[in-house]
Design a protein around this motif. Structure first.
Motif, PDB file in Angstrom:
ATOM      1  N   VAL A 203     -15.483 -70.661  37.599  1.00 37.87           N
ATOM      2  CA  VAL A 203     -14.620 -71.060  36.444  1.00 37.87           C
ATOM      3  C   VAL A 203     -14.733 -69.856  35.487  1.00 37.87           C
ATOM      4  CG1 VAL A 203     -14.088 -72.420  34.506  1.00 37.87           C
ATOM      5  CG2 VAL A 203     -15.357 -73.336  36.687  1.00 37.87           C
ATOM      6  N   ALA A 204     -13.531 -69.305  35.040  1.00 36.01           N
ATOM      7  CA  ALA A 204     -13.739 -68.179  34.103  1.00 36.01           C
ATOM      8  C   ALA A 204     -12.639 -68.228  33.062  1.00 36.01           C
ATOM      9  CB  ALA A 204     -13.748 -67.010  34.829  1.00 36.01           C
ATOM     10  N   SER A 205     -12.659 -67.726  32.085  1.00 35.57           N
ATOM     11  CA  SER A 205     -11.684 -66.912  31.159  1.00 35.57           C
ATOM     12  C   SER A 205     -11.060 -65.819  31.580  1.00 35.57           C
ATOM     13  CB  SER A 205     -12.286 -66.916  29.789  1.00 35.57           C
ATOM     14  OG  SER A 205     -11.338 -66.305  28.924  1.00 35.57           O
ATOM     15  N   GLY A 206      -9.834 -65.780  31.978  1.00 37.32           N
ATOM     16  CA  GLY A 206      -9.250 -64.711  32.563  1.00 37.32           C
ATOM     17  C   GLY A 206      -8.776 -63.792  31.047  1.00 37.32           C
ATOM     18  N   THR A 207      -9.156 -64.416  29.916  1.00 38.77           N
ATOM     19  CA  THR A 207      -8.738 -63.634  28.775  1.00 38.77           C
ATOM     20  C   THR A 207      -9.605 -62.280  28.404  1.00 38.77           C
ATOM     21  OG1 THR A 207      -8.369 -65.824  27.949  1.00 38.77           O
ATOM     22  CG2 THR A 207      -8.443 -64.153  26.118  1.00 38.77           C
ATOM     23  N   LYS A 208     -10.741 -62.290  29.076  1.00 35.85           N
ATOM     24  CA  LYS A 208     -11.738 -61.259  28.776  1.00 35.85           C
ATOM     25  C   LYS A 208     -11.553 -60.025  29.786  1.00 35.85           C
ATOM     26  CE  LYS A 208     -13.059 -64.370  26.171  1.00 35.85           C
ATOM     27  NZ  LYS A 208     -12.773 -64.418  24.896  1.00 35.85           N
ATOM     28  N   GLN A 209     -12.527 -59.545  30.341  1.00 34.02           N
ATOM     29  CA  GLN A 209     -12.238 -58.235  31.255  1.00 34.02           C
ATOM     30  C   GLN A 209     -11.511 -58.439  32.550  1.00 34.02           C
ATOM     31  OE1 GLN A 209     -16.331 -56.566  32.849  1.00 34.02           O
ATOM     32  NE2 GLN A 209     -15.380 -54.572  32.527  1.00 34.02           N
ATOM     33  N   LEU A 210     -11.272 -59.794  33.130  1.00 31.42           N
ATOM     34  CA  LEU A 210     -10.212 -59.927  34.239  1.00 31.42           C
ATOM     35  C   LEU A 210      -9.151 -59.305  33.860  1.00 31.42           C
ATOM     36  CD1 LEU A 210     -10.395 -61.451  36.901  1.00 31.42           C
ATOM     37  CD2 LEU A 210      -8.661 -63.063  36.017  1.00 31.42           C
ATOM     38  N   THR A 211      -8.446 -59.468  32.538  1.00 27.45           N
ATOM     39  CA  THR A 211      -7.084 -58.951  32.222  1.00 27.45           C
ATOM     40  C   THR A 211      -7.150 -57.792  31.382  1.00 27.45           C
ATOM     41  OG1 THR A 211      -6.867 -60.581  30.432  1.00 27.45           O
ATOM     42  CG2 THR A 211      -5.884 -61.052  32.496  1.00 27.45           C
ATOM     43  N   GLY A 212      -8.200 -57.883  30.443  1.00 30.74           N
ATOM     44  CA  GLY A 212      -8.639 -56.379  29.886  1.00 30.74           C
ATOM     45  C   GLY A 212      -7.840 -55.734  28.930  1.00 30.74           C
ATOM     46  N   HIS A 213      -6.953 -56.406  28.646  1.00 27.51           N
ATOM     47  CA  HIS A 213      -6.326 -55.600  27.313  1.00 27.51           C
ATOM     48  C   HIS A 213      -5.962 -56.555  26.022  1.00 27.51           C
ATOM     49  CE1 HIS A 213      -5.126 -53.451  31.074  1.00 27.51           C
ATOM     50  NE2 HIS A 213      -4.413 -52.481  30.405  1.00 27.51           N
ATOM     51  N   GLY A 214      -6.639 -57.524  25.991  1.00 28.78           N
ATOM     52  CA  GLY A 214      -6.603 -58.320  24.925  1.00 28.78           C
ATOM     53  C   GLY A 214      -5.344 -58.817  24.378  1.00 28.78           C
ATOM     54  N   ASP A 215      -4.492 -59.134  25.369  1.00 19.33           N
ATOM     55  CA  ASP A 215      -3.191 -59.558  25.154  1.00 19.33           C
ATOM     56  C   ASP A 215      -2.749 -60.782  25.669  1.00 19.33           C
ATOM     57  OD1 ASP A 215      -3.120 -58.351  27.426  1.00 19.33           O
ATOM     58  OD2 ASP A 215      -1.483 -56.930  26.857  1.00 19.33           O
ATOM     59  N   VAL A 216      -3.780 -61.384  26.454  1.00 15.30           N
ATOM     60  CA  VAL A 216      -3.407 -62.536  27.302  1.00 15.30           C
ATOM     61  C   VAL A 216      -4.475 -63.702  27.242  1.00 15.30           C
ATOM     62  CG1 VAL A 216      -3.187 -63.108  29.705  1.00 15.30           C
ATOM     63  CG2 VAL A 216      -1.765 -61.285  29.049  1.00 15.30           C
ATOM     64  N   LEU A 217      -4.057 -64.827  27.041  1.00 16.65           N
ATOM     65  CA  LEU A 217      -4.941 -65.952  27.148  1.00 16.65           C
ATOM     66  C   LEU A 217      -4.942 -66.691  28.529  1.00 16.65           C
ATOM     67  CD1 LEU A 217      -4.722 -66.380  23.641  1.00 16.65           C
ATOM     68  CD2 LEU A 217      -7.040 -67.794  24.590  1.00 16.65           C
ATOM     69  N   LEU A 218      -5.841 -66.861  29.418  1.00 11.76           N
ATOM     70  CA  LEU A 218      -5.655 -67.144  30.718  1.00 11.76           C
ATOM     71  C   LEU A 218      -6.974 -67.941  31.213  1.00 11.76           C
ATOM     72  CD1 LEU A 218      -3.266 -66.705  32.984  1.00 11.76           C
ATOM     73  CD2 LEU A 218      -5.484 -65.537  34.116  1.00 11.76           C
ATOM     74  N   GLY A 219      -7.041 -68.654  32.275  1.00 13.41           N
ATOM     75  CA  GLY A 219      -8.394 -69.473  32.809  1.00 13.41           C
ATOM     76  C   GLY A 219      -7.912 -69.581  34.148  1.00 13.41           C
TER      77      GLY A 219
END
Ligand code: PLP
Length: 384
Positions: A203-219
């Motif tokens: 399980v992860a927050s994709g808000t962090k390094q996965l998407t990496g630009h500080g412009d998206v909230l995702l999980g």
């Protein structure tokens, strides 16, 4: 069948190759490589209301591409893994906890995990679920595991950067009939693959390094047990905790550079950690990639990369505030994993058991020499 095989992408290929191609559909002449976001609340649906696309809260083609992509990164060698994307990391976390647990069940949570977990704990308890806690490091989860339905671990933990032995805990939990979920936010799937280590859910927050630009909230939630994942999917539908198509598309677009970002940011994080360790004051630096870090041995057995977050402790709150003020290349902001470095005095939130001078720093994609020089200069200036 997964698109990976449809395209002949080798499951054994390198991380960079996998990241740039992850989740791409079969090429269609005159169509873009990554189809644009599909904005749809509903789809043409004459006759019987059967899938794949019926209503926008249940499914969306842009999610499908992203879910395949994340699945290929979380479990490149497995075909039976299902991935579901969510509106945020907390939506993903809640979907697992609230879909798997019933009144009378017991769950083990980290006592030193992400600071919203105590809020989740209160809600679980309000629903009659017994919550036990244990710190991330030191295998003390084993002492509270008997009779639990689910073990939730966060490794490396945020913000303390402790690590637990996923294989060991999974084997003990499974022997006692408990499922295991791993919060893989800090590591990203390029740093650690919990499903390969035996976990039932990654399980992860994709808000962090996965998407990496500080412009998206995702999980997201990835898991291989069809029944458990059906319950997670049902929870997403009931709660309506779905990502917008634009967010899902931006996330997929960002995955193409995941490998580049992770390599760069993590290498610089090690350089920053080394510089902090070598600073004349004792700063209690934590970074699982530092060979002398207390977590390094366990981390090196299960992590392929050690993340972009470094933590350390300045002697007082005032010193920490002066340090943050003196940084020129590092924004004082929360969250982590973005290409622009950030740092914060974690104690300002009041939710973590950390000293007043504790700093969590997220290392970005700046030139390593510039960043190390900025951190050392801020340490120097703030000492006066
Ligand atoms: C380890 C961890 N898990 C989950 C979350 C929650 O993610 P989100 O903010 O996307 O809801 C966070 C957020 O910082 C986190 O650090």
């Amino acid at each position: 069948m997964s698109d990976r095989r449809a395209q002949g992408l080798p499951s054994g290929g390198g991380d960079g190759t996998r990241a740039v191609r992850a989740g791409l559909p079969e090429p269609v002449k005159y169509e873009p490589t990554l189809p644009g976001p599909v904005f749809a609340a509903h789809y043409h649906l004459p006759g019987e209301p059967t899938g794949p696309y019926t209503y926008g809260r249940d499914e969306n083609p842009t999610w499908t591409h992203l879910e395949r992509a994340i699945g290929e990164l979380e479990a490149p060698a497995e075909d039976g893994v299902e991935t579901l994307v969510f509106a945020s990391g907390m939506a993903a976390t809640s979907s697992v906890l609230f879909s798997q647990l019933r009144a009378g069940d017991a769950v083990v949570l980290p006592s030193d995990g992400y600071q919203a977990l105590p809020l989740v704990r209160a809600q679980l308890e309000a629903y009659g679920i017994e919550v036990r806690t244990a710190p991330t490091g030191g295998d003390t989860q084993l002492g509270v595991l008997d009779g639990a339905k689910l073990l939730w671990i966060e490794t490396p933990s945020n913000p303390g950067l402790d690590v637990c032995d996923i294989r060991r805990l999974v084997s003990e939990a499974h022997a006692r009939g408990a499922l295991v979920a791993v919060d893989n936010t800090l590591a990203t799937p390029l740093g650690q693959r919990p499903l390969e280590l035996g976990a039932d859910f990654s399980v992860a927050s994709g808000t962090k390094q996965l998407t990496g630009h500080g412009d998206v909230l995702l999980g997201y939630v990835a898991g291989r047990d069809a029944e458990a994942m059906a319950a997670v999917r049902r929870w997403r539908k009931i709660a309506g905790a779905i990502p917008g198509p634009m967010e899902a598309w931006l996330a997929h677009r960002s995955l193409a550079t995941l490998h580049l970002r992770v390599e760069r940011q993590n290498a610089t994080a090690l350089a920053v950690a080394e510089a902090l360790r070598d600073w004349p004051e004792e700063l209690g630096v934590r970074y699982p990639g530092l060979p002398d870090d207390p977590s390094h041995l366990v981390a090196s057995r299960q992590m392929r990369r050690y993340g972009c977050v470094v933590s350390f402790t300045l002697p007082t709150r005032a010193r920490a505030e002066r340090f943050l003020d003196a940084l020129r290349l590092v924004d004082d902001a929360t969250s982590f994993g973005g290409v622009r470095s950030t740092a914060e005095r974690r104690g300002r939130w009041g939710g973590d058991a950390v000293p007043e001078g504790f700093i969590r720093m997220s290392v970005g994609a700046e030139d390593p020499e510039d960043l190390v020089a900025d951190v050392l200069s801020a340490l120097d200036q703030s000492a006066q």
